[in-house]
Scaffold this motif. Structure first.
Motif, PDB file in Angstrom:
ATOM      1  N   PRO A  30       0.809  -1.238   0.000  1.00 20.13           N
ATOM      2  CA  PRO A  30       0.000   0.000   0.000  1.00 20.13           C
ATOM      3  C   PRO A  30       0.836   1.279   0.000  1.00 20.13           C
ATOM      4  CG  PRO A  30      -0.902  -1.587   1.540  1.00 20.13           C
ATOM      5  CD  PRO A  30       0.420  -2.138   1.098  1.00 20.13           C
ATOM      6  N   ILE A  31       1.874   1.318   0.822  1.00 22.55           N
ATOM      7  CA  ILE A  31       2.696   2.537   0.871  1.00 22.55           C
ATOM      8  C   ILE A  31       3.535   2.658  -0.396  1.00 22.55           C
ATOM      9  CG2 ILE A  31       4.386   3.849   2.218  1.00 22.55           C
ATOM     10  CD1 ILE A  31       3.498   2.394   4.679  1.00 22.55           C
ATOM     11  N   ASP A  32       3.891   1.527  -1.003  1.00 25.90           N
ATOM     12  CA  ASP A  32       4.624   1.587  -2.262  1.00 25.90           C
ATOM     13  C   ASP A  32       3.767   2.215  -3.356  1.00 25.90           C
ATOM     14  OD1 ASP A  32       7.074   0.646  -3.845  1.00 25.90           O
ATOM     15  OD2 ASP A  32       5.437  -0.230  -4.997  1.00 25.90           O
ATOM     16  N   THR A  33       2.484   1.905  -3.373  1.00 31.12           N
ATOM     17  CA  THR A  33       1.570   2.506  -4.347  1.00 31.12           C
ATOM     18  C   THR A  33       1.525   4.023  -4.175  1.00 31.12           C
ATOM     19  OG1 THR A  33       0.206   0.508  -4.462  1.00 31.12           O
ATOM     20  CG2 THR A  33      -0.827   2.578  -5.154  1.00 31.12           C
ATOM     21  N   ILE A  34       1.463   4.479  -2.931  1.00 33.20           N
ATOM     22  CA  ILE A  34       1.462   5.912  -2.652  1.00 33.20           C
ATOM     23  C   ILE A  34       2.767   6.541  -3.139  1.00 33.20           C
ATOM     24  CG2 ILE A  34       1.486   7.636  -0.800  1.00 33.20           C
ATOM     25  CD1 ILE A  34      -0.343   5.680   0.772  1.00 33.20           C
ATOM     26  N   LYS A  35       3.887   5.893  -2.859  1.00 29.62           N
ATOM     27  CA  LYS A  35       5.189   6.409  -3.284  1.00 29.62           C
ATOM     28  C   LYS A  35       5.252   6.578  -4.805  1.00 29.62           C
ATOM     29  CE  LYS A  35       8.354   3.991  -4.688  1.00 29.62           C
ATOM     30  NZ  LYS A  35       9.415   3.047  -5.084  1.00 29.62           N
ATOM     31  N   VAL A  36       4.819   5.548  -5.539  1.00 29.08           N
ATOM     32  CA  VAL A  36       4.885   5.589  -7.005  1.00 29.08           C
ATOM     33  C   VAL A  36       3.982   6.684  -7.554  1.00 29.08           C
ATOM     34  CG1 VAL A  36       4.316   4.308  -9.105  1.00 29.08           C
ATOM     35  CG2 VAL A  36       5.602   3.194  -7.283  1.00 29.08           C
ATOM     36  N   ARG A  37       2.782   6.818  -7.007  1.00 29.91           N
ATOM     37  CA  ARG A  37       1.860   7.845  -7.503  1.00 29.91           C
ATOM     38  C   ARG A  37       2.392   9.251  -7.242  1.00 29.91           C
ATOM     39  NH1 ARG A  37      -4.474   5.938  -7.079  1.00 29.91           N
ATOM     40  NH2 ARG A  37      -4.268   4.381  -8.742  1.00 29.91           N
ATOM     41  N   LEU A 126       8.446  -2.656 -13.646  1.00 24.00           N
ATOM     42  CA  LEU A 126       7.772  -1.918 -14.715  1.00 24.00           C
ATOM     43  C   LEU A 126       6.281  -2.245 -14.735  1.00 24.00           C
ATOM     44  CD1 LEU A 126       8.884  -1.115 -18.262  1.00 24.00           C
ATOM     45  CD2 LEU A 126       6.783  -2.399 -17.987  1.00 24.00           C
ATOM     46  N   LEU A 127       5.931  -3.531 -14.682  1.00 21.03           N
ATOM     47  CA  LEU A 127       4.522  -3.928 -14.696  1.00 21.03           C
ATOM     48  C   LEU A 127       3.809  -3.393 -13.455  1.00 21.03           C
ATOM     49  CD1 LEU A 127       4.843  -7.628 -15.917  1.00 21.03           C
ATOM     50  CD2 LEU A 127       4.238  -5.617 -17.271  1.00 21.03           C
ATOM     51  N   LYS A 128       4.469  -3.443 -12.316  1.00 19.52           N
ATOM     52  CA  LYS A 128       3.886  -2.937 -11.077  1.00 19.52           C
ATOM     53  C   LYS A 128       3.588  -1.439 -11.192  1.00 19.52           C
ATOM     54  CE  LYS A 128       6.686  -2.021  -7.659  1.00 19.52           C
ATOM     55  NZ  LYS A 128       6.468  -0.561  -7.446  1.00 19.52           N
ATOM     56  N   ILE A 129       4.548  -0.686 -11.699  1.00 19.28           N
ATOM     57  CA  ILE A 129       4.387   0.770 -11.821  1.00 19.28           C
ATOM     58  C   ILE A 129       3.284   1.117 -12.801  1.00 19.28           C
ATOM     59  CG2 ILE A 129       5.535   2.834 -12.752  1.00 19.28           C
ATOM     60  CD1 ILE A 129       8.108   1.771 -11.382  1.00 19.28           C
ATOM     61  N   LYS A 130       3.220   0.418 -13.933  1.00 25.10           N
ATOM     62  CA  LYS A 130       2.164   0.683 -14.912  1.00 25.10           C
ATOM     63  C   LYS A 130       0.778   0.496 -14.291  1.00 25.10           C
ATOM     64  CE  LYS A 130       4.230   1.514 -18.945  1.00 25.10           C
ATOM     65  NZ  LYS A 130       3.985   2.754 -19.720  1.00 25.10           N
ATOM     66  N   LEU A 131       0.624  -0.540 -13.481  1.00 26.95           N
ATOM     67  CA  LEU A 131      -0.668  -0.801 -12.851  1.00 26.95           C
ATOM     68  C   LEU A 131      -0.956   0.192 -11.730  1.00 26.95           C
ATOM     69  CD1 LEU A 131      -0.438  -4.695 -12.744  1.00 26.95           C
ATOM     70  CD2 LEU A 131      -1.994  -3.345 -14.155  1.00 26.95           C
ATOM     71  N   GLN A 132       0.064   0.557 -10.970  1.00 27.91           N
ATOM     72  CA  GLN A 132      -0.132   1.519  -9.885  1.00 27.91           C
ATOM     73  C   GLN A 132      -0.461   2.913 -10.412  1.00 27.91           C
ATOM     74  OE1 GLN A 132       3.688   0.824  -7.997  1.00 27.91           O
ATOM     75  NE2 GLN A 132       2.703  -0.020  -6.186  1.00 27.91           N
ATOM     76  N   ALA A 133       0.018   3.222 -11.604  1.00 27.64           N
ATOM     77  CA  ALA A 133      -0.127   4.574 -12.149  1.00 27.64           C
ATOM     78  C   ALA A 133      -1.466   4.813 -12.818  1.00 27.64           C
ATOM     79  CB  ALA A 133       0.990   4.854 -13.154  1.00 27.64           C
ATOM     80  N   GLN A 134      -2.234   3.754 -13.076  1.00 28.30           N
ATOM     81  CA  GLN A 134      -3.512   3.971 -13.758  1.00 28.30           C
ATOM     82  C   GLN A 134      -4.614   4.257 -12.747  1.00 28.30           C
ATOM     83  OE1 GLN A 134      -4.596   0.575 -16.131  1.00 28.30           O
ATOM     84  NE2 GLN A 134      -4.795  -0.801 -14.384  1.00 28.30           N
ATOM     85  N   TYR A 135      -5.448   5.225 -13.088  1.00 29.19           N
ATOM     86  CA  TYR A 135      -6.518   5.662 -12.210  1.00 29.19           C
ATOM     87  C   TYR A 135      -7.858   5.177 -12.749  1.00 29.19           C
ATOM     88  CZ  TYR A 135      -2.909   8.711 -10.375  1.00 29.19           C
ATOM     89  OH  TYR A 135      -1.742   9.186  -9.828  1.00 29.19           O
ATOM     90  N   PRO A 266       7.227   8.441   2.193  1.00 34.00           N
ATOM     91  CA  PRO A 266       6.543   7.142   2.260  1.00 34.00           C
ATOM     92  C   PRO A 266       7.459   5.962   1.947  1.00 34.00           C
ATOM     93  CG  PRO A 266       5.757   8.437   0.389  1.00 34.00           C
ATOM     94  CD  PRO A 266       6.560   9.351   1.246  1.00 34.00           C
ATOM     95  N   ALA A 267       8.467   6.178   1.098  1.00 36.53           N
ATOM     96  CA  ALA A 267       9.402   5.097   0.793  1.00 36.53           C
ATOM     97  C   ALA A 267      10.162   4.671   2.045  1.00 36.53           C
ATOM     98  CB  ALA A 267      10.385   5.529  -0.298  1.00 36.53           C
ATOM     99  N   VAL A 268      10.640   5.660   2.806  1.00 35.60           N
ATOM    100  CA  VAL A 268      11.391   5.354   4.026  1.00 35.60           C
ATOM    101  C   VAL A 268      10.471   4.736   5.072  1.00 35.60           C
ATOM    102  CG1 VAL A 268      12.697   6.356   5.946  1.00 35.60           C
ATOM    103  CG2 VAL A 268      13.156   7.099   3.603  1.00 35.60           C
ATOM    104  N   VAL A 269       9.253   5.295   5.219  1.00 37.35           N
ATOM    105  CA  VAL A 269       8.298   4.740   6.179  1.00 37.35           C
ATOM    106  C   VAL A 269       7.963   3.299   5.817  1.00 37.35           C
ATOM    107  CG1 VAL A 269       5.915   4.903   7.016  1.00 37.35           C
ATOM    108  CG2 VAL A 269       7.315   6.959   6.841  1.00 37.35           C
ATOM    109  N   ARG A 270       7.723   3.042   4.530  1.00 36.69           N
ATOM    110  CA  ARG A 270       7.410   1.679   4.074  1.00 36.69           C
ATOM    111  C   ARG A 270       8.548   0.727   4.380  1.00 36.69           C
ATOM    112  NH1 ARG A 270       9.280  -1.011  -0.320  1.00 36.69           N
ATOM    113  NH2 ARG A 270       8.012  -2.735  -1.121  1.00 36.69           N
ATOM    114  N   SER A 271       9.780   1.198   4.257  1.00 37.47           N
ATOM    115  CA  SER A 271      10.927   0.314   4.416  1.00 37.47           C
ATOM    116  C   SER A 271      11.066  -0.236   5.831  1.00 37.47           C
ATOM    117  CB  SER A 271      12.216   1.045   4.027  1.00 37.47           C
ATOM    118  OG  SER A 271      12.558   2.037   4.991  1.00 37.47           O
TER     119      SER A 271
END
Length: 291
Positions: A30-37, A126-135, A266-271
């Motif tokens: 979940p926090i990774d999704t926030i970071k990428v967005r 790459l696949l993860k980011i493409k999916l996280q980036a779509q709204y 969020p990246a550091v918090v997620r880690s």
């Protein structure tokens, strides 16, 4: 007399790495999704908390788990390769079995494992980011990709198989300092916490050491992760040449220097929980194989 522990095999290393990767995704997605967005859209959100609230309100809570199928399987395999490569490099550096390596050697082994790891990590992320980036709305309307397999099919159909390796160059550049920090941060903390201690590190000590390793990963590599996300989310022809500095200049021109560090918090918090779970799962699995 206590029985001598057997040395875990390469297969055990691979399985332990796989399990640790799955634990990392389950805890940290979940926090990774926030970071990428945050990395990809500097106008839509007013910080990490606003990103989380908007995502949940407009797309539902499980939108925070977008792209999870790809890393749940893929990051398991990525971590399996990573930890197996790291163990192999450390063994090759030892003058005799069981030798304690210096922190510098630990960092070098981590950097080497990161290079090996990049070949698999790049397409999975790459696949993860493409999916996280779509709204989309909560019902799923507006999605371009139905899942990681559909995403891969569309990318290959539109741009060829090489499209899955967009961002490979910057992934390699990120992984070298990232995993040098990841493994050395873990080892420094673990040695400090267990100094003078005869028994193995406790679960809390492993969690704390893993958390420091995870924070070290991001602090050592973060601007490169922003560049990687931007490049991997692009469409059209693959970037050519030494594009990292060009993309960094574009980000700075558009958003200022702060743009290179967007999503760092969020990246550091997620880690903290994610890397803690990664190392703890790996170490406990390896102990089980050694008993």
């Amino acid at each position: 007399m206590t029985a001598e522990k057997k040395r875990p095999s390469a297969a055990a290393d691979f399985v332990a790495g796989n399990m640790s990767g799955m634990a990392q995704v389950i805890v940290g997605q979940p926090i990774d999704t926030i970071k990428v967005r945050l990395q990809l859209d500097h106008t839509r959100f007013n910080g990490a908390w606003d990103c989380a609230l908007q995502t949940i309100r407009k797309e539902g809570f499980f939108a925070l788990y977008k792209g999870m199928a790809s890393p749940l399987v893929g990051i398991g395999a990525v971590n399996a390769v990573l930890f197996a490569a790291n163990s192999s490099i450390k063994k090759a550096m030892q003058a005799y079995p069981g030798q304690t390596l210096s922190i510098g050697q630990i960092a070098i082994a981590g950097a080497g494992a990161g290079i090996v790891n990049s070949a698999l990590a790049s397409p999975v992320e790459l696949l993860k980011i493409k999916l996280q980036a779509q709204y989309s709305n909560e019902g799923g309307a507006g999605r371009q990709f139905k899942g990681p397999i559909d995403c891969a099919r569309q990318l290959i159909r539109n741009d060829g198989f090489s499209a899955l390796f967009r961002g490979m160059y910057v992934t390699i550049l990120r992984e070298i300092p990232a995993y040098a920090g990841f493994y050395s941060g873990f080892e420094v903390t673990k040695r400090y916490l267990t100094k003078g201690q005869e028994e193995d590190a406790t679960i809390l000590q492993l969690m704390a050491s893993g958390s420091v390793g995870g924070m070290s990963y991001w602090l050592a590599s973060y601007p490169l992760d922003v560049v990687k996300s931007v490049v991997q989310n692009q469409n059209g022809p693959l970037p050519r040449g030494l594009y990292v500095t060009r993309v960094m200049k574009e980000i700075v021109a558009r958003e200022g220097t702060a743009g290179l560090f967007r999503g760092l918090a969020p990246a550091v918090v997620r880690s903290i929980p994610a890397a803690g779970a990664t190392f703890t799962t790996y170490e406990l699995c390896m102990r089980a194989f050694s008993s």
